[in-house]
Design an enzyme around this catalytic site. Structure first.
Site, mmCIF file in Angstrom:
data_model
loop_
_atom_site.group_PDB
_atom_site.id
_atom_site.type_symbol
_atom_site.label_atom_id
_atom_site.label_comp_id
_atom_site.label_asym_id
_atom_site.label_seq_id
_atom_site.Cartn_x
_atom_site.Cartn_y
_atom_site.Cartn_z
ATOM 1 N N ARG A 191 0.864 -1.225 -0.490
ATOM 2 C CA ARG A 191 -0.239 -0.376 0.054
ATOM 3 C C ARG A 191 0.762 1.481 0.212
ATOM 4 O O ARG A 191 0.676 2.464 -0.260
ATOM 5 C CB ARG A 191 -1.104 -0.141 1.404
ATOM 6 N N ASP A 241 12.866 -14.647 16.915
ATOM 7 C CA ASP A 241 14.025 -15.082 17.761
ATOM 8 C C ASP A 241 14.382 -13.764 18.541
ATOM 9 O O ASP A 241 15.152 -13.130 19.665
ATOM 10 C CB ASP A 241 15.403 -15.343 17.414
ATOM 11 N N ARG A 268 8.979 -32.904 34.472
ATOM 12 C CA ARG A 268 7.616 -32.610 33.512
ATOM 13 C C ARG A 268 7.873 -31.485 32.689
ATOM 14 O O ARG A 268 8.743 -30.579 32.793
ATOM 15 C CB ARG A 268 6.458 -32.642 34.340
#
Ligand code: ADP
Ligand code: F6P
Length: 323
Positions: A25, A128, A248
């Site tokens: 644009r 990142d 975990r």
């Protein structure tokens, strides 16, 4: 200038579509023809261009990914590939190129200028946030918010079971995303490539959290850390008896790169991409459009390609204090 092209390259980042929209644009409003290059540098080499008008980029701002497609293109790393790309640009009469991407992509953009195709401007875009020349890059805000949401969710189940959880976030060789996720998610410890952290330190930190009566313990680790999730878990398994607890693990992976861009990323992308078109218009070539001190700035691509963005050590210290 009458005709420019735009491409997206490397890992896609939420906000790339808003950047494409702004290039098309802004360029069109100057009376230029804007061509989209499909598939990053691969499409540049093969001359995969298509003309885009303002209406072609309607309704894409809120979409994740990139409508132009992206690629990792090994051929473009070679001089031969870069010369093929320059030939395709000349053949199409393209007088300016906008490269939306991260570290590797901007190094590639610099390579084009070194081989004589000068009118190239980069737009800082990678989850990142490891790109020299821009304090923030397109996509990192969205990715960070996705990581935070995951941490918040893990915390509730961690508290219910008094468990230790580890969550691995992306960031190839850079700990920015992990550091910020650890800070904003209230992690007990954050492990990043820039600060080598042995598993024993992590274990000690979790033990201390437990002894202080914390109902949960969250470790955030960057995928690029020496001890990433896989290695950390292997160590904890091997020494489970002695350490006295298990860990975990959740690896967030590409989930972080998907989804709709945040308002911040849409605005950043719009500003940087329009800034890149402005740079082409004033004949400022071979630069990266980035954000510094809230302003759109330009930095020579030669510097961007040569320099490494350092992590802010004050934030590392803050994370330690607040852990
Ligand atoms: P990002 O731009 O997100 O860091 P990559 O590192 O994968 O992603 O780079 C994207 C593409 O840029 C690569 O596939 C390659 O085509 C090009 N590229 C990367 N590094 C170089 C380089 N040193 N020289 C020329 N082109 C490069
Ligand atoms: O550079 C962005 C990034 O998401 C890194 O954080 C990650 O290491 C890499 O891309 C993953 O690459 P790919 O999508 O090619 O697996």
């Amino acid at each position: 200038m009458k005709r420019i092209a735009v491409l997206t390259s490397g890992g896609d980042a939420p906000g790339m579509n808003a950047a494409i929209r702004a290039v098309v644009r802004s360029g069109s409003s100057r009376g230029w023809e804007v061509y989209g290059v499909k598939g990053g540098y691969q499409g540049l080499i093969t001359g995969n261009f298509s003309l885009m008008g303002p209406r072609d980029v309607g309704g894409i701002m809120q979409k994740g990914g990139t409508i132009l497609g992206s690629a990792r293109c090994p051929e473009f790393r070679t001089e031969e590939g870069q010369i093929r790309a320059i030939r395709a640009l000349h053949q199409e009469g393209i007088e300016g190129l906008v490269v939306i991407g991260g570290n590797g992509s901007q190094t590639g953009a610099n390579a084009l200028t070194l081989l004589g195709y000068k009118p190239v401007v980069g737009v800082a875009s990678t989850i990142d946030n490891d790109l020299y020349g821009s304090e923030l890059t397109i996509g990192v805000d969205t990715a960070l918010n996705i990581a935070i949401e995951a941490i918040d969710r893990l915390k509730t189940t961690a508290s219910s079971h008094q468990r230790a959880f580890m969550i691995e976030v992306m960031g190839r060789g850079c700990g920015y995303l992990a550091l910020m996720a650890g800070l904003a998610g209230g992690a007990e410890i954050t492990v990043i490539p820039e600060v080598p952290t042995p598993p024993e330190t992590v274990a000690e930190c979790l033990r201390s959290a437990y002894e202080r009566g914390k109902s949960h313990a969250i470790v955030v680790v960057a995928e690029g850390a020496e001890y990433n999730a896989d290695k950390m878990v292997a160590y904890f398994k091997e020494h489970e008896q002695r350490l006295g607890f298990e860990l975990r693990t959740t690896i967030l992976g590409h989930v972080q790169r998907g989804g709709n861009p945040s308002a911040f990323d849409r605005i950043l992308a719009s500003r940087l991409a329009a800034g890149a078109v402005d740079a082409l218009a004033r004949g400022e070539f071979g630069v990266l459009a980035g954000l510094n001190r809230s302003e759109v700035t330009t930095t020579p691509l030669s510097e961007v390609a040569a320099k490494k963005k350092e992590i802010d050590v004050r934030l590392v210290e803050l994370a330690h204090i607040l852990d």
